[in-house]
Design a protein around this motif. Sequence first.
Motif, PDB file in Angstrom:
ATOM      1  N   GLU A 130       0.828  -1.208   0.000  1.00  0.00           N
ATOM      2  CA  GLU A 130       0.000   0.000   0.000  1.00  0.00           C
ATOM      3  C   GLU A 130       0.861   1.256   0.000  1.00  0.00           C
ATOM      4  O   GLU A 130       0.620   2.215  -0.732  1.00  0.00           O
ATOM      5  N   GLU A 131       1.905   1.203   0.830  1.00  0.00           N
ATOM      6  CA  GLU A 131       2.810   2.352   0.911  1.00  0.00           C
ATOM      7  C   GLU A 131       3.463   2.637  -0.432  1.00  0.00           C
ATOM      8  O   GLU A 131       3.638   3.785  -0.822  1.00  0.00           O
ATOM      9  N   LYS A 132       3.790   1.570  -1.123  1.00  0.00           N
ATOM     10  CA  LYS A 132       4.463   1.760  -2.405  1.00  0.00           C
ATOM     11  C   LYS A 132       3.546   2.433  -3.410  1.00  0.00           C
ATOM     12  O   LYS A 132       3.986   3.256  -4.214  1.00  0.00           O
ATOM     13  N   VAL A 133       2.257   2.070  -3.371  1.00  0.00           N
ATOM     14  CA  VAL A 133       1.297   2.727  -4.263  1.00  0.00           C
ATOM     15  C   VAL A 133       1.253   4.221  -3.986  1.00  0.00           C
ATOM     16  O   VAL A 133       1.364   5.044  -4.892  1.00  0.00           O
ATOM     17  N   THR A 134       1.114   4.546  -2.710  1.00  0.00           N
ATOM     18  CA  THR A 134       1.083   5.959  -2.314  1.00  0.00           C
ATOM     19  C   THR A 134       2.348   6.685  -2.750  1.00  0.00           C
ATOM     20  O   THR A 134       2.303   7.768  -3.335  1.00  0.00           O
ATOM     21  N   LEU A 135       3.474   6.059  -2.462  1.00  0.00           N
ATOM     22  CA  LEU A 135       4.751   6.686  -2.815  1.00  0.00           C
ATOM     23  C   LEU A 135       4.902   6.856  -4.317  1.00  0.00           C
ATOM     24  O   LEU A 135       5.419   7.870  -4.788  1.00  0.00           O
ATOM     25  N   THR A 136       4.430   5.884  -5.053  1.00  0.00           N
ATOM     26  CA  THR A 136       4.540   5.970  -6.506  1.00  0.00           C
ATOM     27  C   THR A 136       3.768   7.167  -7.028  1.00  0.00           C
ATOM     28  O   THR A 136       4.261   7.935  -7.854  1.00  0.00           O
ATOM     29  N   GLN A 137       2.537   7.320  -6.510  1.00  0.00           N
ATOM     30  CA  GLN A 137       1.733   8.456  -6.975  1.00  0.00           C
ATOM     31  C   GLN A 137       2.364   9.785  -6.573  1.00  0.00           C
ATOM     32  O   GLN A 137       2.442  10.719  -7.371  1.00  0.00           O
ATOM     33  N   ARG A 138       2.830   9.840  -5.328  1.00  0.00           N
ATOM     34  CA  ARG A 138       3.459  11.072  -4.864  1.00  0.00           C
ATOM     35  C   ARG A 138       4.717  11.372  -5.670  1.00  0.00           C
ATOM     36  O   ARG A 138       4.986  12.507  -6.048  1.00  0.00           O
TER      37      ARG A 138
END
Lengths: 106, 106
Positions: free
Chosen positions: B73-81
Amino acid sequence: MLTDEYRYKILKELQQDPDLSQRELAKRLGISLGKANFCLKALIEKGSIKADNFKNSANKTGYLYLLTPKGIEEKVTLTQRFLQRKIAEYEALEQEIEQLRKEVKT
Amino acid sequence: MLTDEYRYKILKELQQDPDLSQRELAKRLGISLGKANFCLKALIEKGSIKADNFKNSANKTGYLYLLTPKGIEEKVTLTQRFLQRKIAEYEALEQEIEQLRKEVKT
DNA sequence: TTGACCATGTTCAATTGGTGAACGATGATA
DNA sequence: TATCATCGTTCACCAATTGAACATGGTCAA
């Protein structure tokens, strides 16, 4: 420590604004006062900038940091080199963004 | 010290390649072994990665660094950011290049 | 003139961040 | 078993950066 990037930025800022305090210069470059002082001295040492004492109308002692002929020439060279680098970064970013977009889809 | 950039890159590398030694990870990210170790531990500490002991066919002890659900989940968020940031950088570079081009002409 | 500011450049002790050699542990191999 | 290779971990060392503190000199009002 005095990288091309800072050499370029300092020469650029001072060319268009020679009456700049080291504190203001540091703020514009996003670096500390100590580092600005160090870099500036290095540029003076190498003869790219000459520090002229001057008296301002406002409450200031300070110097006028003027680009020497050598400094002007150096700035041209740095600008071109910097441009090349920026273009390369730009193209790398294009690909990175494309890859990130693919990832976001997943 | 563990910036978003490295958090993102580590999660990305390990998601697609969980059997990665810290040395190899460090090499791919262009950082030192010590730093890779530090960042990895931080991600494990925060529960984004779980280090499973495993025995490889080749001469290795090592771990398998698996993303936890939280890590995914964190990676998804980080990717978008990260994507947003890269787009902003990209647009900033466009303007910087344009300005440099003007300077080169002079 | 004097003294109290204020902005400036300079310095440097302290902090931070990063490095990679060295170490102990663990399988693989002869 | 003994040797070797690779692994993760550690930490003393180095380099870079910071910004508080200081010294200087100009300004201005008393």
